[in-house]
Design an enzyme around this catalytic site. Structure first.
Site, PDB file in Angstrom:
ATOM      1  N   CYS A 187       4.577   1.620  14.133  1.00  0.00           N
ATOM      2  CA  CYS A 187       5.544   2.386  13.348  1.00  0.00           C
ATOM      3  C   CYS A 187       6.382   3.268  14.260  1.00  0.00           C
ATOM      4  CB  CYS A 187       4.819   3.250  12.318  1.00  0.00           C
ATOM      5  SG  CYS A 187       3.691   2.267  11.331  1.00  0.00           S
ATOM      6  N   ALA A 212       0.841  -1.198   0.000  1.00  0.00           N
ATOM      7  CA  ALA A 212       0.000   0.000   0.000  1.00  0.00           C
ATOM      8  C   ALA A 212       0.875   1.247   0.000  1.00  0.00           C
ATOM      9  CB  ALA A 212      -0.922  -0.002   1.216  1.00  0.00           C
ATOM     10  N   THR A 213       2.031   1.166   0.636  1.00  0.00           N
ATOM     11  CA  THR A 213       2.941   2.321   0.616  1.00  0.00           C
ATOM     12  C   THR A 213       3.264   2.700  -0.824  1.00  0.00           C
ATOM     13  OG1 THR A 213       3.889   1.677   2.746  1.00  0.00           O
ATOM     14  CG2 THR A 213       5.233   3.114   1.356  1.00  0.00           C
ATOM     15  N   THR A 228       7.566  -7.445 -13.020  1.00  0.00           N
ATOM     16  CA  THR A 228       6.840  -8.712 -13.142  1.00  0.00           C
ATOM     17  C   THR A 228       5.969  -8.941 -11.910  1.00  0.00           C
ATOM     18  OG1 THR A 228       8.681  -9.600 -14.405  1.00  0.00           O
ATOM     19  CG2 THR A 228       7.144 -11.207 -13.478  1.00  0.00           C
ATOM     20  N   GLN A 239      -6.697  -0.010   6.397  1.00  0.00           N
ATOM     21  CA  GLN A 239      -7.266  -0.637   7.602  1.00  0.00           C
ATOM     22  C   GLN A 239      -8.773  -0.856   7.486  1.00  0.00           C
ATOM     23  OE1 GLN A 239      -5.526  -1.834  10.137  1.00  0.00           O
ATOM     24  NE2 GLN A 239      -3.520  -0.941   9.735  1.00  0.00           N
ATOM     25  N   HIS A 273      -1.898  -7.696   3.216  1.00  0.00           N
ATOM     26  CA  HIS A 273      -1.550  -8.317   4.505  1.00  0.00           C
ATOM     27  C   HIS A 273      -2.346  -7.767   5.681  1.00  0.00           C
ATOM     28  CE1 HIS A 273       1.333  -5.375   6.524  1.00  0.00           C
ATOM     29  NE2 HIS A 273       1.353  -4.890   5.296  1.00  0.00           N
TER      30      HIS A 273
HETATM   31  N1  PLP Z   1      -1.656   2.962   5.580  1.00  0.00           N
HETATM   32  C1  PLP Z   1      -2.063   2.465   6.751  1.00  0.00           C
HETATM   33  C2  PLP Z   1      -3.238   3.072   7.427  1.00  0.00           C
HETATM   34  C3  PLP Z   1      -1.394   1.373   7.332  1.00  0.00           C
HETATM   35  O1  PLP Z   1      -1.808   0.880   8.500  1.00  0.00           O
HETATM   36  C4  PLP Z   1      -0.281   0.830   6.647  1.00  0.00           C
HETATM   37  C5  PLP Z   1       0.503  -0.271   7.265  1.00  0.00           C
HETATM   38  O2  PLP Z   1       0.812  -0.219   8.442  1.00  0.00           O
HETATM   39  C6  PLP Z   1       0.089   1.362   5.415  1.00  0.00           C
HETATM   40  C7  PLP Z   1      -0.618   2.424   4.912  1.00  0.00           C
HETATM   41  C8  PLP Z   1       1.218   0.777   4.622  1.00  0.00           C
HETATM   42  O3  PLP Z   1       0.844  -0.502   4.115  1.00  0.00           O
HETATM   43  P1  PLP Z   1       1.924  -1.509   3.517  1.00  0.00           P
HETATM   44  O4  PLP Z   1       2.467  -2.288   4.663  1.00  0.00           O
HETATM   45  O5  PLP Z   1       1.182  -2.389   2.554  1.00  0.00           O
HETATM   46  O6  PLP Z   1       2.957  -0.690   2.818  1.00  0.00           O
END
Ligand code: PLP
Length: 359
Positions: A305, A72-73, A223, A168, A187
């Site tokens: 984090c 997601a990042t 890929t 989330q 995940h």
């Molecule tokens: N955004 C939120 C609200 C999250 O809780 C997280 C992960 O902790 C992320 C983004 C980042 O997700 P990813 O681990 O897939 O990069």
């Protein structure tokens, strides 16, 4: 070990694991083929990815396309940097993936307000000239649910695009139907680590941030992993099927945990929240000692984090806690596979350990 850190990551659903196995690809199978190759095993892998794309898309509104990413990042980076905003509005309780990418984008960054309950007011003003508004659906530290549909409307009224970090919330709540960009992560919804996705409303154009072979409609070269896609797809399909049952289960867990930890103060709204998150504090609590006394319980100090950095959580500070309050907070995260008995035991031991600390 009692696992109470579901906002950091969730266990892989057995169904998702099962769906991944054929695509992990030993030499005795054909599941290792490159999904971008035109030969038969390549096309079979590509077809499995398209099945998964359909399954994940069912978590998201109609009228858009889904781009698989590595996390997601990465999806958030693609959304923000790819949109090239001049002025961006974000609440201070966003995940670092949004806050740091906004800062790195070179845009003017305006901070939206957030209440002491951890909720961004639906009617907050958006400055003229704002081109992107980013608000998360569910906060990862305190579990608060944001009024994202109303905020998307306000963004559109100001002429801005709306990005929702639904990491989330996806698979737990309906996605905001009027967002332009939605980032999700496998995940956090019982899928594998290493894959996320960005949903892009039809008509919204983005500049690619990773260049190369032009995969994912030219937006994300590299890929794809059929195994990760298949696991993500199966987890998403299961989430759709189990959404109501999962929500009912965590609501029951939350009520039990809250009752046992009734002497602790809740961080964030009690009602506007995903009940798989319980973030609580106790004045004077030494969280490091609590964690070392309860090593067989996996939970987090405020935020996964921020923990380890020694800095108090930016989310807890933004909702008005001082350093001492933020440092005396813990985050419990639970979900589909949490047994009520385990959560009760863990909370009772936390209570007893805090009492033994004299707080
Ligand atoms: N955004 C939120 C609200 C999250 O809780 C997280 C992960 O902790 C992320 C983004 C980042 O997700 P990813 O681990 O897939 O990069």
């Amino acid at each position: 070990m009692i696992y109470l850190d579901y906002q950091a990551t969730t266990p892989l659903a057995p169904e998702a694991r099962e769906a991944m196995l054929p695509w992990l690809g030993g030499p005795e199978t054909q599941g290792f083929a490159n999904p971008h190759s035109p030969h038969r095993p390549g096309r079979a892998a590509a077809a499995a990815i398209e099945v998964a794309r359909e399954q994940v898309a069912r978590l998201l509104p109609p009228g858009g396309r889904l781009i698989f990413t590595g996390s997601a990042t990465e999806a958030i980076n693609l959304a923000i940097l790819g949109a090239g905003p001049r002025r961006i509005a974000v609440p201070p309780i966003e995940h670092a993936a949004v806050l740091d990418t906004a800062a790195a984008s070179g845009a003017v960054v305006d901070l939206l307000p957030v209440g002491g309950d951890g909720v961004v007011p639906a009617g907050c003003a958006i400055a003229a000239g704002t081109s992107l508004v980013a608000v998360m659906q569910v906060n990862n530290e305190i579990g608060t649910i944001q009024p994202v549909e109303a905020l998307a409307q306000a963004a559109h009224a100001a002429g801005a695009l709306f990005l929702c970090d639904a990491v989330q919330g996806a698979g737990k709540l309906a996605a905001p139907g009027n967002a332009d960009l939605i980032a999700i992560s496998a995940h956090k919804l019982y899928g594998p680590k290493g894959i996320g996705a960005l949903w892009v409303r039809d008509g919204v154009s983005l500049a690619p941030q990773i260049h190369g072979g032009g995969q994912e409609q030219g937006l994300r070269s590299g890929t794809l992993s059929p195994a990760l896609c298949a696991g993500f797809g199966a987890a998403a399909a299961l989430a759709v099927e189990r959404m109501a049952a999962d929500a009912a289960h965590v609501a029951g867990l939350w009520a039990r945990a809250r009752a046992i930890l009734s002497g602790w103060q809740l961080n964030g709204s009690a009602d506007l929240r995903w009940h798989g998150n319980l973030n609580v504090r106790r004045d004077g609590l030494d969280v490091a000692r609590l964690m070392s006394d309860l090593r067989d319980i996996a939970f987090s100090a405020g935020s996964a984090c921020a923990s380890g950095s020694g800095r108090p959580s930016h989310v807890l500070r933004a909702i008005g806690l001082d350093d001492a309050g933020a440092k005396a907070s813990i985050r419990l995260g639970f979900g589909r596979y949490t047994a009520t008995r385990d959560l009760e035991d863990a909370c009772a031991r936390m209570e007893a350990t805090a009492v033994a600390q004299g707080v």
